[in-house]
Design a protein around this motif. Structure first.
Motif, PDB file in Angstrom:
ATOM      1  N   LYS A  67     -13.333  -7.897   4.489  1.00 32.55           N
ATOM      2  CA  LYS A  67     -12.706  -8.172   3.194  1.00 32.55           C
ATOM      3  C   LYS A  67     -13.496  -7.617   2.016  1.00 32.55           C
ATOM      4  N   CYS A 103      -6.016  -6.547  13.824  1.00 31.16           N
ATOM      5  CA  CYS A 103      -6.025  -6.142  12.411  1.00 31.16           C
ATOM      6  C   CYS A 103      -6.365  -7.319  11.512  1.00 31.16           C
ATOM      7  N   MET A 105       2.034  -7.517   6.453  1.00 33.54           N
ATOM      8  CA  MET A 105       1.037  -6.507   6.098  1.00 33.54           C
ATOM      9  C   MET A 105      -0.281  -6.766   6.808  1.00 33.54           C
ATOM     10  N   LEU A 106      -0.652  -8.038   6.919  1.00 31.01           N
ATOM     11  CA  LEU A 106      -1.908  -8.386   7.580  1.00 31.01           C
ATOM     12  C   LEU A 106      -1.891  -7.954   9.043  1.00 31.01           C
ATOM     13  N   ASP A 131     -13.042  -3.744   2.103  1.00 33.93           N
ATOM     14  CA  ASP A 131     -11.674  -3.368   1.746  1.00 33.93           C
ATOM     15  C   ASP A 131     -11.429  -3.466   0.246  1.00 33.93           C
ATOM     16  N   ARG A 158      -0.117  -5.484  10.082  1.00 34.89           N
ATOM     17  CA  ARG A 158       0.243  -4.061  10.028  1.00 34.89           C
ATOM     18  C   ARG A 158       1.610  -3.785  10.683  1.00 34.89           C
ATOM     19  N   PRO A 218       0.821  -1.213   0.000  1.00 32.85           N
ATOM     20  CA  PRO A 218       0.000   0.000   0.000  1.00 32.85           C
ATOM     21  C   PRO A 218       0.854   1.261   0.000  1.00 32.85           C
ATOM     22  N   ASP A 222      -9.551  -7.476   9.068  1.00 39.53           N
ATOM     23  CA  ASP A 222      -9.447  -7.700   7.630  1.00 39.53           C
ATOM     24  C   ASP A 222     -10.277  -8.898   7.185  1.00 39.53           C
ATOM     25  N   THR A 245      -7.458   0.455   0.716  1.00 41.66           N
ATOM     26  CA  THR A 245      -7.365  -0.855   1.354  1.00 41.66           C
ATOM     27  C   THR A 245      -7.435  -2.025   0.384  1.00 41.66           C
ATOM     28  N   SER A 249       1.971   2.590   3.403  1.00 40.02           N
ATOM     29  CA  SER A 249       2.846   1.792   4.258  1.00 40.02           C
ATOM     30  C   SER A 249       3.937   2.695   4.825  1.00 40.02           C
ATOM     31  N   ARG A 306      -4.683  -4.720   0.461  1.00 39.64           N
ATOM     32  CA  ARG A 306      -4.438  -5.520   1.649  1.00 39.64           C
ATOM     33  C   ARG A 306      -4.417  -7.008   1.288  1.00 39.64           C
TER      34      ARG A 306
END
Length: 315
Positions: free
Chosen positions: A98, A90, A37-38, A101, A40, A16, A94, A107, A19, A110
């Motif tokens: 989903k 997080c 990333m999942l 996002d 964060r 992203p 997510d 998003t 980031s 993601r």
């Protein structure tokens, strides 16, 4: 007009544009990158915003007794716990979000909506993070164990609040600042003034998460996601400062009631000054500064945490 930059490509998924640590993320083994990333891990602001209330609660409870050597260990455990539990939160967010996002520009990259991580893999990763969190939980004193357990329903419910209320930021405030109780229970007991402090920190979270949500107002309106940023409209910055003002008042009142003396008042005033700076920056430079102002709340929280630790060390 959406002026955000497109995401960078890294392997078979995208990093992203927002980031905070893209170079660090690209330096990980490719198989690990989507999981980082999942959780964060490339955006550590959330870790600090979850960790700092724990430190505040610890210092707050130590006003009358002073800090103890073991508090250094508790602070380290709070940091590890905040990292894994924020990552777990997080991941859960997510999984539940989903579909939303996938329809929001910021998003869509993601791991789950992009296909880099399947829902089944995300659940497995969630359990792994909870396993680490369980080890931290075991090390806490008895009262702190109970306080930590009571936070679980708040975390589970949070992703659904944006579907039913214009105030998901308030629920986030309940959730993210629960560490005040964990910190206080670790050090001593949860006193009446602790509830005042917690209330003030909820107002603070409403302010900073509303600022964060300013980035997504257009997308949220299109897909029907509710937020205080949409609710407050063009008055969002002014109202956020009002929440900062209320937060400072309650932080100062709680600290006074707990016996912090002048250091509590100085801490609250320094926190308020930071909130005023955020509001002036957003008013003069525009909402394009929303992400930077949101991130600056790590410093706002650090001001309170440091003030309370100092107050606990100074008779």
């Amino acid at each position: 007009m959406n002026t955000r930059q497109p995401p960078e490509t890294a392997g078979d998924f995208s990093i992203p544009a927002d980031s905070a640590l893209p170079r660090w993320l690209r330096g990980l083994p490719k198989a690990w990158q989507p999981y980082a990333m999942l959780a964060r891990l490339d955006r550590p602001v959330g870790v600090w915003l979850l960790f700092l209330p724990c430190v505040m609660g610890l210092g707050f409870a130590r006003f009358s007794t002073g800090l103890a050597p073991i508090d250094a260990l508790w602070i380290v455990l709070f940091l590890i716990g905040a990292t894994v539990m924020r990552g777990a939160g997080c991941t859960w967010n997510d999984i539940t979000d989903k579909e939303f996002d996938a329809r929001v520009a910021r998003t869509a990259a993601r791991p789950i909506p992009s296909g880099a991580v399947s829902v089944k893999q995300a659940y497995a990763f969630l359990l792994a993070q909870l396993g680490v969190g369980f080890l931290i939980w075991i090390a806490l004193p008895g009262d702190a164990k109970l306080a930590a357990l009571l936070a679980i329903p708040l975390v589970v419910i949070y992703p659904y609040t944006k579907r039913v209320t214009w105030w998901p930021q308030a629920w986030l405030g309940l959730t993210f600042n629960w560490g005040v109780y964990v910190g206080a229970a670790t050090a001593d007991v949860i006193t009446g003034p602790t509830y005042i402090l917690y209330s003030g920190l909820i107002l603070w979270t409403i302010a900073y998460d509303t600022i964060y949500a300013l980035q997504d107002r257009e997308d949220d309106a299109l897909i029907g996601v509710r937020s205080t940023a949409r609710l407050f409209g063009q008055r969002a910055v002014l109202i956020c400062f009002g929440f900062h003002l209320g937060a400072a008042a309650l932080i100062g009142l709680g600290a006074y009631a707990q016996g912090a003396g002048r250091l509590g008042a100085v801490t609250a005033l320094a926190f308020l000054a930071h909130g005023a700076w955020q509001a002036m920056t957003l008013k003069t430079k525009g909402e394009g500064e929303a992400l930077r102002m949101f991130k600056s709340n790590v410093l706002a929280g650090a001001i309170v945490a440091a003030g309370f630790l100092i107050a606990a060390m100074v008779p």
